[in-house]
Design a protein around this motif. Structure first.
Motif, PDB file in Angstrom:
ATOM      1  N   PRO A  25       0.826  -1.216   0.000  1.00  0.00           N
ATOM      2  CA  PRO A  25       0.000   0.000   0.000  1.00  0.00           C
ATOM      3  C   PRO A  25       0.859   1.265   0.000  1.00  0.00           C
ATOM      4  N   GLY A  26       0.522   2.192  -0.895  1.00  0.00           N
ATOM      5  CA  GLY A  26       1.272   3.442  -0.974  1.00  0.00           C
ATOM      6  C   GLY A  26       2.601   3.328  -1.699  1.00  0.00           C
ATOM      7  N   GLU A  27       2.846   2.207  -2.355  1.00  0.00           N
ATOM      8  CA  GLU A  27       4.130   1.996  -3.027  1.00  0.00           C
ATOM      9  C   GLU A  27       3.968   1.823  -4.535  1.00  0.00           C
ATOM     10  N   VAL A  28       5.058   2.080  -5.238  1.00  0.00           N
ATOM     11  CA  VAL A  28       5.102   1.970  -6.690  1.00  0.00           C
ATOM     12  C   VAL A  28       6.297   1.103  -7.078  1.00  0.00           C
ATOM     13  N   ARG A  29       6.076   0.191  -8.023  1.00  0.00           N
ATOM     14  CA  ARG A  29       7.208  -0.586  -8.551  1.00  0.00           C
ATOM     15  C   ARG A  29       7.657   0.019  -9.866  1.00  0.00           C
ATOM     16  N   ILE A  30       8.955   0.164 -10.003  1.00  0.00           N
ATOM     17  CA  ILE A  30       9.545   0.770 -11.193  1.00  0.00           C
ATOM     18  C   ILE A  30      10.401  -0.263 -11.920  1.00  0.00           C
ATOM     19  N   LYS A  31      10.223  -0.346 -13.231  1.00  0.00           N
ATOM     20  CA  LYS A  31      11.173  -1.067 -14.092  1.00  0.00           C
ATOM     21  C   LYS A  31      12.324  -0.101 -14.330  1.00  0.00           C
ATOM     22  N   ILE A  32      13.460  -0.421 -13.750  1.00  0.00           N
ATOM     23  CA  ILE A  32      14.571   0.530 -13.731  1.00  0.00           C
ATOM     24  C   ILE A  32      15.304   0.518 -15.069  1.00  0.00           C
ATOM     25  N   LYS A  33      15.548   1.712 -15.587  1.00  0.00           N
ATOM     26  CA  LYS A  33      16.240   1.877 -16.862  1.00  0.00           C
ATOM     27  C   LYS A  33      17.659   2.437 -16.695  1.00  0.00           C
ATOM     28  N   ALA A  34      17.868   3.237 -15.651  1.00  0.00           N
ATOM     29  CA  ALA A  34      19.190   3.822 -15.414  1.00  0.00           C
ATOM     30  C   ALA A  34      19.331   4.157 -13.941  1.00  0.00           C
ATOM     31  N   CYS A  35      20.557   4.032 -13.438  1.00  0.00           N
ATOM     32  CA  CYS A  35      20.851   4.341 -12.040  1.00  0.00           C
ATOM     33  C   CYS A  35      22.218   5.013 -11.980  1.00  0.00           C
ATOM     34  N   ALA A  36      22.288   6.172 -11.344  1.00  0.00           N
ATOM     35  CA  ALA A  36      23.551   6.900 -11.225  1.00  0.00           C
ATOM     36  C   ALA A  36      24.277   6.496  -9.953  1.00  0.00           C
ATOM     37  N   LEU A  37      25.608   6.483 -10.028  1.00  0.00           N
ATOM     38  CA  LEU A  37      26.445   6.120  -8.879  1.00  0.00           C
ATOM     39  C   LEU A  37      26.860   7.382  -8.134  1.00  0.00           C
ATOM     40  N   ASN A  38      27.157   7.208  -6.843  1.00  0.00           N
ATOM     41  CA  ASN A  38      27.552   8.326  -5.993  1.00  0.00           C
ATOM     42  C   ASN A  38      28.684   7.914  -5.064  1.00  0.00           C
ATOM     43  N   PHE A  39      29.456   8.912  -4.606  1.00  0.00           N
ATOM     44  CA  PHE A  39      30.531   8.635  -3.656  1.00  0.00           C
ATOM     45  C   PHE A  39      29.982   7.982  -2.389  1.00  0.00           C
ATOM     46  N   GLY A  40      28.756   8.354  -2.006  1.00  0.00           N
ATOM     47  CA  GLY A  40      28.147   7.743  -0.830  1.00  0.00           C
ATOM     48  C   GLY A  40      27.997   6.236  -0.962  1.00  0.00           C
ATOM     49  N   ASP A  41      27.832   5.737  -2.195  1.00  0.00           N
ATOM     50  CA  ASP A  41      27.756   4.286  -2.405  1.00  0.00           C
ATOM     51  C   ASP A  41      29.037   3.600  -1.945  1.00  0.00           C
ATOM     52  N   LEU A  42      30.175   4.234  -2.237  1.00  0.00           N
ATOM     53  CA  LEU A  42      31.458   3.647  -1.837  1.00  0.00           C
ATOM     54  C   LEU A  42      31.568   3.557  -0.318  1.00  0.00           C
ATOM     55  N   LEU A  43      30.995   4.544   0.371  1.00  0.00           N
ATOM     56  CA  LEU A  43      30.988   4.492   1.836  1.00  0.00           C
ATOM     57  C   LEU A  43      30.020   3.421   2.329  1.00  0.00           C
ATOM     58  N   MET A  44      28.888   3.264   1.636  1.00  0.00           N
ATOM     59  CA  MET A  44      27.946   2.199   2.003  1.00  0.00           C
ATOM     60  C   MET A  44      28.598   0.825   1.902  1.00  0.00           C
ATOM     61  N   ILE A  45      29.394   0.629   0.858  1.00  0.00           N
ATOM     62  CA  ILE A  45      30.061  -0.662   0.663  1.00  0.00           C
ATOM     63  C   ILE A  45      30.931  -0.996   1.875  1.00  0.00           C
ATOM     64  N   LYS A  46      31.558   0.040   2.445  1.00  0.00           N
ATOM     65  CA  LYS A  46      32.410  -0.151   3.625  1.00  0.00           C
ATOM     66  C   LYS A  46      31.628  -0.093   4.935  1.00  0.00           C
ATOM     67  N   GLY A  47      30.360   0.331   4.857  1.00  0.00           N
ATOM     68  CA  GLY A  47      29.539   0.432   6.058  1.00  0.00           C
ATOM     69  C   GLY A  47      29.745   1.707   6.842  1.00  0.00           C
ATOM     70  N   THR A  48      30.298   2.746   6.199  1.00  0.00           N
ATOM     71  CA  THR A  48      30.610   3.985   6.919  1.00  0.00           C
ATOM     72  C   THR A  48      29.709   5.157   6.537  1.00  0.00           C
ATOM     73  N   TYR A  49      28.758   4.952   5.627  1.00  0.00           N
ATOM     74  CA  TYR A  49      27.844   6.034   5.241  1.00  0.00           C
ATOM     75  C   TYR A  49      26.800   6.232   6.328  1.00  0.00           C
ATOM     76  N   GLN A  50      26.328   7.497   6.495  1.00  0.00           N
ATOM     77  CA  GLN A  50      25.403   7.802   7.588  1.00  0.00           C
ATOM     78  C   GLN A  50      24.048   7.128   7.423  1.00  0.00           C
ATOM     79  N   ALA A  51      23.730   6.682   6.203  1.00  0.00           N
ATOM     80  CA  ALA A  51      22.430   6.044   5.964  1.00  0.00           C
ATOM     81  C   ALA A  51      22.628   4.675   5.303  1.00  0.00           C
ATOM     82  N   THR A  52      23.551   3.881   5.826  1.00  0.00           N
ATOM     83  CA  THR A  52      23.811   2.550   5.273  1.00  0.00           C
ATOM     84  C   THR A  52      22.729   1.576   5.721  1.00  0.00           C
ATOM     85  N   PRO A  53      22.037   0.904   4.775  1.00  0.00           N
ATOM     86  CA  PRO A  53      21.034  -0.094   5.171  1.00  0.00           C
ATOM     87  C   PRO A  53      21.711  -1.338   5.756  1.00  0.00           C
TER      88      PRO A  53
END
Length: 320
Positions: A25-53
């Protein structure tokens, strides 16, 4: 479906097969066509980003694609609509599920690659320069890391907002990219005395810094009285320590900004900013710079471009 996931902070991310998500409920599914990378992703990989899942999770903050399905009782964009979303994660996959209120329709004529490259770079730079630093026409804007994703957007927006833009980047090739985006003056971070060069150009009124480290220190010393400094990231790996007594001498202001943080406490700042930016895009005043676009199977190579600083502007991963 395919997903490029972090399964452990002690191992590199990898392409895995997972179940296609179902929108609630309240959600949308997207067929993804493109995704941009960010420096924050590199921190997520290491677990050091402030919003790492929590692991395992799928990388990818900025997503453009087509609405594939709506969850129960969801008033969202029509199935088949071209949309953009800043999801924080989950973008490097064939499909993603996001809250309907976070979905933004694409302006007419905007490609998926341009859309994916748009929200973080332009959104961060616009909110930083306009909402936070109150950049004024005629002021000297010093942009560090001026050929990167957010830095290049800051050069382009600073020029559009009437500032005198001083771009600092590593090497002649990256400086050419910044010059093409509108920079008035160029400083090679690998060869120049940044403080001396900025002072010779009249000093800095606003400093836009996604780099940190020694470059921040040099920029700090090149500030004019009442200058505003925006430490937005620390690509150098060094978080600068700011001497408070020096702030007093020149009446300087250091302004923090976490662009994504506005989603939780003042989302109207982001929506208003994006409305302005989309207007400028529609008028042909903005053109996202994507130096590399690679398929999902080469996501690891795409991140290496970012990690090794071989890219300029944005790196985008495309999906069939």
């Amino acid at each position: 479906m395919r997903a490029f996931q972090v399964t452990s902070h002690d191992a590199p991310p990898s392409l895995v097969d997972i179940a296609k998500p179902e929108p609630g409920p309240g959600e949308v599914r997207i067929k993804i066509k493109a995704c941009a990378l960010n420096f924050g992703d590199l921190l997520m990989i290491k677990g050091t980003y402030q919003a790492t899942p929590p692991v395992p999770f799928t990388l990818g903050m900025e997503v453009a694609g087509v609405v594939d399905a709506l969850g129960p009782d969801t008033n969202g964009p029509e199935v088949g609509s071209d949309v953009l979303v800043f999801g924080g994660s989950g973008g490097l996959a064939d499909y993603g599920v996001y809250p309907a209120e976070s979905i933004v329709p694409l302006p007419n004529g905007m490609s998926y690659e341009d859309a994916a490259a748009f929200p973080v770079a332009y959104g961060t730079s616009h909110v930083a320069l306009d909402h936070r630093a109150r950049l004024q026409p005629g002021e000297n804007l010093l942009v560090l890391g001026a050929a990167g994703g957010v830095g290049l957007a800051a050069v382009e927006l600073g020029k559009l907002m009437g500032a005198n833009v001083i771009a600092c980047a590593r090497g002649a090739d990256k400086l050419k990219v910044a010059q093409a985006a509108g920079a008035d003056h160029l400083i090679d971070a690998t060869a120049a005395d940044i403080r001396a060069e900025v002072k010779a150009l009249g000093g800095a009124d606003v400093v836009y810094d996604p780099v940190g480290g020694d470059q921040f220190k040099a920029a700090f010393r090149a500030c004019n009285p009442e200058a505003r400094l925006l430490p937005l990231g620390f690509a150098s790996g060094e978080v600068p320590q700011i001497p408070a007594n020096h702030l007093l001498v020149k009446n300087l202001t250091v302004i923090g900004l976490y662009w994504g943080g506005y989603l939780s406490f003042k989302p109207e700042v982001l929506t208003g900013s994006m409305r302005t930016l989309f207007g400028w895009y529609g008028e042909g005043k903005l053109k996202p710079h994507v130096s590399h676009a690679l398929p999902l199977a080469q996501a690891a190579d795409a991140y290496e471009l970012l990690r090794s600083r071989k890219s300029t502007g944005k790196v985008v991963v495309t999906l069939d």
